[in-house]
Structure formats: C-alpha cells, structure tokens
Design a protein around this motif. Structure first.
Motif, mmCIF file in Angstrom:
data_model
loop_
_atom_site.group_PDB
_atom_site.id
_atom_site.type_symbol
_atom_site.label_atom_id
_atom_site.label_comp_id
_atom_site.label_asym_id
_atom_site.label_seq_id
_atom_site.Cartn_x
_atom_site.Cartn_y
_atom_site.Cartn_z
ATOM 1 N N PHE A 7 13.783 123.419 35.769
ATOM 2 C CA PHE A 7 13.349 123.949 37.179
ATOM 3 C C PHE A 7 12.589 125.637 36.152
ATOM 4 O O PHE A 7 11.016 125.545 36.673
ATOM 5 C CB PHE A 7 14.269 124.738 37.216
ATOM 6 C CG PHE A 7 14.138 125.105 38.994
ATOM 7 C CD1 PHE A 7 13.184 124.541 39.381
ATOM 8 C CD2 PHE A 7 15.063 126.349 39.799
ATOM 9 C CE1 PHE A 7 13.375 124.881 41.140
ATOM 10 C CE2 PHE A 7 14.235 126.740 40.514
ATOM 11 C CZ PHE A 7 14.028 126.299 41.581
ATOM 12 N N GLY A 8 12.514 125.774 35.135
ATOM 13 C CA GLY A 8 12.365 126.881 34.666
ATOM 14 C C GLY A 8 11.029 126.760 33.908
ATOM 15 O O GLY A 8 10.214 127.525 33.380
ATOM 16 N N TYR A 143 14.170 127.016 48.766
ATOM 17 C CA TYR A 143 13.253 127.727 47.343
ATOM 18 C C TYR A 143 15.704 128.027 47.150
ATOM 19 O O TYR A 143 15.257 127.554 45.798
ATOM 20 C CB TYR A 143 12.761 128.368 46.869
ATOM 21 C CG TYR A 143 12.815 129.191 45.930
ATOM 22 C CD1 TYR A 143 11.546 128.605 44.761
ATOM 23 C CD2 TYR A 143 13.236 130.560 45.354
ATOM 24 C CE1 TYR A 143 11.312 128.886 43.303
ATOM 25 C CE2 TYR A 143 12.810 130.252 43.592
ATOM 26 C CZ TYR A 143 12.036 129.877 42.595
ATOM 27 O OH TYR A 143 12.133 130.192 41.257
ATOM 28 N N GLY A 144 15.348 128.751 47.671
ATOM 29 C CA GLY A 144 16.761 129.496 47.161
ATOM 30 C C GLY A 144 17.708 128.271 46.240
ATOM 31 O O GLY A 144 18.628 128.855 46.109
ATOM 32 N N ASP A 147 16.710 127.009 43.652
ATOM 33 C CA ASP A 147 17.206 128.071 42.181
ATOM 34 C C ASP A 147 18.743 127.885 42.049
ATOM 35 O O ASP A 147 18.631 128.005 41.200
ATOM 36 C CB ASP A 147 16.540 129.714 42.950
ATOM 37 C CG ASP A 147 16.853 130.399 41.996
ATOM 38 O OD1 ASP A 147 16.439 130.497 40.769
ATOM 39 O OD2 ASP A 147 16.813 131.575 42.492
ATOM 40 N N ASN A 150 20.326 124.872 40.301
ATOM 41 C CA ASN A 150 19.270 124.769 38.619
ATOM 42 C C ASN A 150 20.111 126.176 38.125
ATOM 43 O O ASN A 150 20.678 125.749 36.824
ATOM 44 C CB ASN A 150 17.803 124.972 38.424
ATOM 45 C CG ASN A 150 17.193 123.415 39.360
ATOM 46 O OD1 ASN A 150 16.955 123.001 38.573
ATOM 47 N ND2 ASN A 150 16.831 123.530 40.027
ATOM 48 N N ALA A 151 20.312 127.247 38.585
ATOM 49 C CA ALA A 151 21.283 128.324 37.962
ATOM 50 C C ALA A 151 22.796 127.645 37.315
ATOM 51 O O ALA A 151 23.368 127.806 35.975
ATOM 52 C CB ALA A 151 20.953 129.413 38.794
ATOM 53 N N PRO A 168 19.369 132.603 38.816
ATOM 54 C CA PRO A 168 18.396 132.972 40.143
ATOM 55 C C PRO A 168 17.193 134.097 40.674
ATOM 56 O O PRO A 168 16.592 133.615 41.033
ATOM 57 C CB PRO A 168 19.551 133.654 41.131
ATOM 58 C CG PRO A 168 20.841 132.498 39.773
ATOM 59 C CD PRO A 168 20.569 133.051 39.027
ATOM 60 N N PHE A 171 14.184 132.761 37.455
ATOM 61 C CA PHE A 171 13.421 131.690 37.955
ATOM 62 C C PHE A 171 11.714 131.758 38.386
ATOM 63 O O PHE A 171 10.714 131.740 38.458
ATOM 64 C CB PHE A 171 14.311 130.582 38.417
ATOM 65 C CG PHE A 171 15.626 129.715 37.625
ATOM 66 C CD1 PHE A 171 14.385 129.273 36.497
ATOM 67 C CD2 PHE A 171 16.844 129.043 37.597
ATOM 68 C CE1 PHE A 171 15.395 128.735 35.175
ATOM 69 C CE2 PHE A 171 17.633 128.565 37.077
ATOM 70 C CZ PHE A 171 16.775 128.132 35.994
ATOM 71 N N PRO A 172 12.859 132.727 39.630
ATOM 72 C CA PRO A 172 11.438 132.941 40.734
ATOM 73 C C PRO A 172 10.401 134.279 39.836
ATOM 74 O O PRO A 172 8.847 133.952 40.525
ATOM 75 C CB PRO A 172 11.811 133.859 41.623
ATOM 76 C CG PRO A 172 13.135 133.974 41.114
ATOM 77 C CD PRO A 172 13.584 133.502 40.188
ATOM 78 N N HIS A 175 8.085 131.873 38.112
ATOM 79 C CA HIS A 175 7.430 130.542 39.386
ATOM 80 C C HIS A 175 6.371 131.296 39.092
ATOM 81 O O HIS A 175 4.872 131.100 39.416
ATOM 82 C CB HIS A 175 8.339 130.455 39.770
ATOM 83 C CG HIS A 175 9.024 129.090 39.728
ATOM 84 N ND1 HIS A 175 10.196 128.947 40.030
ATOM 85 C CD2 HIS A 175 9.342 128.658 38.116
ATOM 86 C CE1 HIS A 175 10.635 128.011 39.507
ATOM 87 N NE2 HIS A 175 10.226 128.081 38.045
#
Length: 221
Positions: A7-8, A143-144, A147, A150-151, A168, A171-172, A175
């Motif tokens: 994800f990252g 998205y949350g 997020d 995956n965290a 959390p 990651f954003p 991105h």
C-alpha cells in the motif's frame, strides 16, 4: 515499514517475495546478459527514475523474458527519514508523468493511482465547498478503511514498534507526494520535450541497435 507495504510502495509483482521461479513484466536489482543490452540498446539516460521501466519494456518487445528467482537474494535500503522518502515519492511520480510522453507502454495503471487519488480528492473537495460533501466523505471513508487495514497489516509483518502508530498518517503523505509529482511531471512535458531535442541519448540507443542488427546480418551471410 511503509516502503515494505504494498500500500505504501506499489502492487507490482516483483515486490512480493517469490516462492518459485516466475517471469514478470519488470524487476529491480536485475542482472542482464550482455547480448540483451547490445540488442535493445541499453538504458535511456534521458529518464531519471523510469529508465528501468522503459528498458524492460524494450526487453519484452525484443522477445526476452525477465525471470524472478527466489534463490537470488538482494537487499534494498529504504530512505532513512520521512523527508527523504517524500522527496523520493515526489520524484518517482514526476518521472511517471514525464515518461508518459515518450513511452506510455512501459507504464501500468497502478503508476497513476496516486495521481487519480489526488485528482479525486481535489474534485470532491471542490464539490464539498459548493455544498455537496457526500462524495468527499465517501472517498475519505474508503481510503481511510484501506489506510487502517494496511497499517494494521504492517504490524503483523514485523515486530511492532511505537512509530508504527504513524503509518495511517504516513501512507496518505506518500500517496499525495507521488500524485503531486505526477501532476507536475505532466505539466512539465512541453518544456521537457524541448530539452530532449538537444539530447543524444535516444540516438545512441538507435545507433547501437542498428550496429548490432547490421553485424547480425553479416554473421548470417
């Protein structure tokens, strides 16, 4: 940890630990036979971060395959701090945008996922400012969920560290940095294309390919 997470970083096949020998579209830390480099012409030095994507594209077009073998062990050193990682993601995204103008075939859909997320975020933000917040709420909710999932998943991969609580947020940031880079790269295409006219990297590649093809014809005769 963020870099180790799909994800990252990305969902590219080569980022998953192989359990058996398999052929993939691209690799990192790859080794190439000399004959392959001679035939396809080597790296395009005009490209700053996507030279391997473009090179592997030409390798596949030439009929060769890229093999990932679990017996081969290599190590990747991730950036030591968040500032350097943000700079890396921004640069990666920027070169994705620029490369779209010279070799779109070497790029895949997931390369543009951060840019699409950023675009959707801006679009939904504008609608929210105009009094239609439902799309923004939906986007942030979806998205949350990814997020947080995956965290939590990262915490099961390695020994849990206190700083994992920042994932959390990290990651954003990564991105959006990548997405901003892609947007900047797309905007810089006209200027960059002008600079390419004075570069001879592509002509050197074509010269090597013509030379090898000519020698191959002579050998066959």
């Amino acid at each position: 940890m963020a870099e180790d997470s799909l994800f990252g970083s990305s969902i590219a096949s080569y980022r998953r630990p192989p359990t058996q020998k398999e052929y993939l579209d691209s690799l990192f830390h790859a080794a190439y036979r000399r004959e392959v480099i001679q035939k396809v012409g080597g790296f395009n030095e005009d490209l700053g971060r996507t030279e391997d994507n473009e090179f592997h594209y030409r390798i596949r077009k030439a009929g060769y395959k890229l093999c990932c073998c679990p017996d081969i062990i290599s190590y990747q050193h991730s950036r030591n701090n968040l500032k350097d990682m943000i700079r890396q993601k921004y640069s990666n995204g920027k070169w994705i945008g620029l490369t779209l103008s010279v070799c779109p075939g070497c790029l895949l859909y997931f390369h543009f996922a951060p840019f699409l997320f950023l675009t959707a975020l801006i679009f939904c933000g504008i609608l929210a400012a105009l009094g239609f917040p439902i799309l923004l709420y939906t986007l942030l909710l979806l998205y949350g969920m990814f997020d947080l999932v995956n965290a939590v998943g990262c915490c099961t991969m390695k020994n849990i560290q206190p700083q994992f609580a920042l994932l959390p947020v990290i990651f954003p940031i990564l991105h959006i940095s990548y997405g901003v880079g892609t947007a900047v790269g797309l905007l810089l295409i006209p200027h960059w294309k002008k600079k390419l006219k004075s570069s001879n990297a592509q002509s050197r590649i074509e010269k090597v390919k013509r030379k090898i093809a000519k020698n191959t014809i002579k050998d066959k005769k």
